[in-house]
Enzyme design. Structure first.
Site, PDB file in Angstrom:
ATOM      1  N   GLY A 113       0.843  -1.207   0.000  1.00  0.00           N
ATOM      2  CA  GLY A 113       0.000   0.000   0.000  1.00  0.00           C
ATOM      3  C   GLY A 113       0.875   1.253   0.000  1.00  0.00           C
ATOM      4  O   GLY A 113       2.075   1.188  -0.290  1.00  0.00           O
ATOM      5  N   ALA A 114       0.257   2.382   0.362  1.00  0.00           N
ATOM      6  CA  ALA A 114       0.953   3.667   0.252  1.00  0.00           C
ATOM      7  C   ALA A 114       2.217   3.724   1.122  1.00  0.00           C
ATOM      8  O   ALA A 114       3.294   4.082   0.638  1.00  0.00           O
ATOM      9  CB  ALA A 114       0.002   4.786   0.635  1.00  0.00           C
TER      10      ALA A 114
ATOM     11  N   GLY B  59       3.955   1.226   2.657  1.00  0.00           N
ATOM     12  CA  GLY B  59       4.941   0.214   2.262  1.00  0.00           C
ATOM     13  C   GLY B  59       5.676   0.637   0.997  1.00  0.00           C
ATOM     14  O   GLY B  59       6.908   0.551   0.910  1.00  0.00           O
TER      15      GLY B  59
ATOM     16  N   ASN C 211      -1.085   2.294  11.651  1.00  0.00           N
ATOM     17  CA  ASN C 211      -1.907   3.174  12.477  1.00  0.00           C
ATOM     18  C   ASN C 211      -2.496   2.380  13.630  1.00  0.00           C
ATOM     19  O   ASN C 211      -2.752   1.177  13.497  1.00  0.00           O
ATOM     20  CB  ASN C 211      -3.087   3.708  11.653  1.00  0.00           C
ATOM     21  CG  ASN C 211      -2.821   5.087  11.072  1.00  0.00           C
ATOM     22  OD1 ASN C 211      -1.889   5.780  11.479  1.00  0.00           O
ATOM     23  ND2 ASN C 211      -3.636   5.483  10.119  1.00  0.00           N
TER      24      ASN C 211
ATOM     25  N   LYS D 190       0.228   9.321  18.969  1.00  0.00           N
ATOM     26  CA  LYS D 190      -0.321   9.097  17.618  1.00  0.00           C
ATOM     27  C   LYS D 190      -1.739   8.528  17.714  1.00  0.00           C
ATOM     28  O   LYS D 190      -2.613   8.889  16.920  1.00  0.00           O
ATOM     29  CB  LYS D 190       0.618   8.165  16.838  1.00  0.00           C
ATOM     30  CG  LYS D 190       0.183   7.900  15.399  1.00  0.00           C
ATOM     31  CD  LYS D 190       0.376   9.118  14.519  1.00  0.00           C
ATOM     32  CE  LYS D 190      -0.161   9.028  13.115  1.00  0.00           C
ATOM     33  NZ  LYS D 190      -0.110   7.821  12.402  1.00  0.00           N
TER      34      LYS D 190
ATOM     35  N   ASN E 212      -9.389  10.803  12.653  1.00  0.00           N
ATOM     36  CA  ASN E 212      -9.863   9.817  11.675  1.00  0.00           C
ATOM     37  C   ASN E 212     -11.386   9.615  11.662  1.00  0.00           C
ATOM     38  O   ASN E 212     -12.016   9.773  10.607  1.00  0.00           O
ATOM     39  CB  ASN E 212      -9.113   8.493  11.855  1.00  0.00           C
ATOM     40  CG  ASN E 212      -7.643   8.631  11.490  1.00  0.00           C
ATOM     41  OD1 ASN E 212      -7.050   9.672  11.734  1.00  0.00           O
ATOM     42  ND2 ASN E 212      -7.050   7.618  10.899  1.00  0.00           N
TER      43      ASN E 212
ATOM     44  N   ASN F 204      -8.734  16.874   6.530  1.00  0.00           N
ATOM     45  CA  ASN F 204      -8.325  17.076   7.931  1.00  0.00           C
ATOM     46  C   ASN F 204      -8.480  18.536   8.351  1.00  0.00           C
ATOM     47  O   ASN F 204      -8.874  18.834   9.479  1.00  0.00           O
ATOM     48  CB  ASN F 204      -6.875  16.634   8.132  1.00  0.00           C
ATOM     49  CG  ASN F 204      -6.704  15.145   7.921  1.00  0.00           C
ATOM     50  OD1 ASN F 204      -7.683  14.426   7.769  1.00  0.00           O
ATOM     51  ND2 ASN F 204      -5.470  14.672   7.910  1.00  0.00           N
TER      52      ASN F 204
ATOM     53  N   SER G 296      -6.727   8.561   6.478  1.00  0.00           N
ATOM     54  CA  SER G 296      -6.790   7.188   5.979  1.00  0.00           C
ATOM     55  C   SER G 296      -8.187   6.589   6.186  1.00  0.00           C
ATOM     56  O   SER G 296      -8.674   5.829   5.352  1.00  0.00           O
ATOM     57  CB  SER G 296      -5.732   6.338   6.668  1.00  0.00           C
ATOM     58  OG  SER G 296      -5.877   6.430   8.070  1.00  0.00           O
TER      59      SER G 296
ATOM     60  N   GLU H 289      -9.546   1.082  10.195  1.00  0.00           N
ATOM     61  CA  GLU H 289      -8.711   0.636  11.318  1.00  0.00           C
ATOM     62  C   GLU H 289      -9.319   1.045  12.663  1.00  0.00           C
ATOM     63  O   GLU H 289      -8.615   1.113  13.663  1.00  0.00           O
ATOM     64  CB  GLU H 289      -7.302   1.206  11.149  1.00  0.00           C
ATOM     65  CG  GLU H 289      -6.601   0.643   9.920  1.00  0.00           C
ATOM     66  CD  GLU H 289      -5.252   1.296   9.642  1.00  0.00           C
ATOM     67  OE1 GLU H 289      -4.247   0.583   9.616  1.00  0.00           O
ATOM     68  OE2 GLU H 289      -5.230   2.521   9.441  1.00  0.00           O
TER      69      GLU H 289
END
Ligand code: PAF
Length: 302
Positions: A11-12, A14, A100, A181, A189, A199, A251, A263
């Protein structure tokens, strides 16, 4: 010496690390579920809008014969399935979880000697296609040792990654870094996914009370756990990320729009689980959790 790096997750995040690590001279292999066993040319749009091309090696759900470091950069809900089958084979190889939310490492059937690092990054990335990646926001990465290795060894890995995609900082108290975080993700989120906004729109007056309540509930739980989060600094951290990522879609917003699982169980859900164990009420986070879960019921099964 760190030379061969395997990244599980295409994904983004990685792909972002794969690009920068290979550019810095490391030998990189990307392992993914939808990858074929052959190289793919990736087009990367850098934050300064420059376009770069790179050819990356991919493997479909199998590991290369040797890795000096394995980075797991999947969605939080995929971490356990992605790395558990390889743990016995990688018993001496440092594994870094970069996702995340929290709670994934506790789900792994770990041997005590397995070297594990935890990482969190605020770089923004967007995978535009199988071969297209955009580095949408420059951020920072923090790395800390979870188990099975000396702090010094963790610091060496940190320095190596810092050569590829700075700033990478070593965190001696990674739990505090991850909780910070977590609080940022709990605040940004679910709200951006529910309001379907960028955001930056959270700066608006109508969202301030909810953000304050989310923040206060995180502080209550983190304080009971002796995490050492400072109330005022945390609020500044949340505002800072909202401002710095104002143009980004979170995300979770992207997951909902693209009809993917979110998530939430590892972000707000993790906070709620800790709160329940401590008998602390977290009504605002509970409400946001339920609302996102409700949206997830509309997602076709994955
Ligand atoms: O999940 C995300 O989108 C990011 O972690 C963050 C920091 C909220 C910025 O969009």
């Amino acid at each position: 010496m760190l030379k061969y790096i395997t990244i599980i997750g295409s994904g983004a995040i990685g792909s972002l690390w794969a690009y920068y690590l290979q550019q810095a001279g490391f030998i990189v292999t990307v392992v993914g579920r939808q990858c074929h066993n052959n190289p793919i040319e990736l087009t990367v749009i850098l934050p300064n809008q420059q376009q770069k091309k790179i050819t990356l090696n991919y493997l479909n759900q199998q590991l290369p014969s040797h890795s000096d470091l394995v980075i797991v950069a999947t969605k939080a809900y995929q971490v356990s399935a992605a790395i558990s089958p390889w743990l016995t084979q990688l018993i001496q190889t440092p594994i870094m979880l970069m996702h995340n939310g929290m709670g994934c490492v506790e789900q792994l059937p770990l041997n005590k000697i397995q070297p594990i690092l935890l990482a969190t990054t605020s770089h923004g990335g967007l995978k535009t296609s199988i071969s297209g990646l955009s580095h949408t926001g420059v951020g920072q990465t923090f790395i800390g040792v979870y188990q099975g290795m000396a702090q010094e060894q963790g610091q060496l890995i940190c320095q190596a990654l810092n050569r590829a995609l700075p700033q990478v900082a070593f965190s001696a108290s990674i739990a505090k870094t991850l909780w910070t975080k977590l609080a940022i993700n709990c605040a940004i989120n679910p709200l951006t996914a529910l309001a379907q906004c960028r955001n930056g729109e959270l700066i608006g007056h109508q969202h301030q009370q909810v953000i304050n309540d989310v923040h206060q509930e995180v502080i209550l739980v983190a304080t009971a756990l002796n995490i050492g989060l400072d109330d005022k600094i945390l609020r500044e951290n949340i505002n800072d990320v909202i401002h710095k990522t104002a143009n980004n879609y979170s995300s979770m917003h992207q997951d909902i729009v693209n009809k993917r699982l979110t998530e939430i169980d590892f972000i707000t859900g993790y906070l709620i689980k800790q709160a329940e164990k401590l008998a602390i009420a977290v009504p605002t986070n509970q409400r946001l959790y339920q609302q996102i879960k409700q949206l997830e019921t509309k997602i076709p099964s994955q």
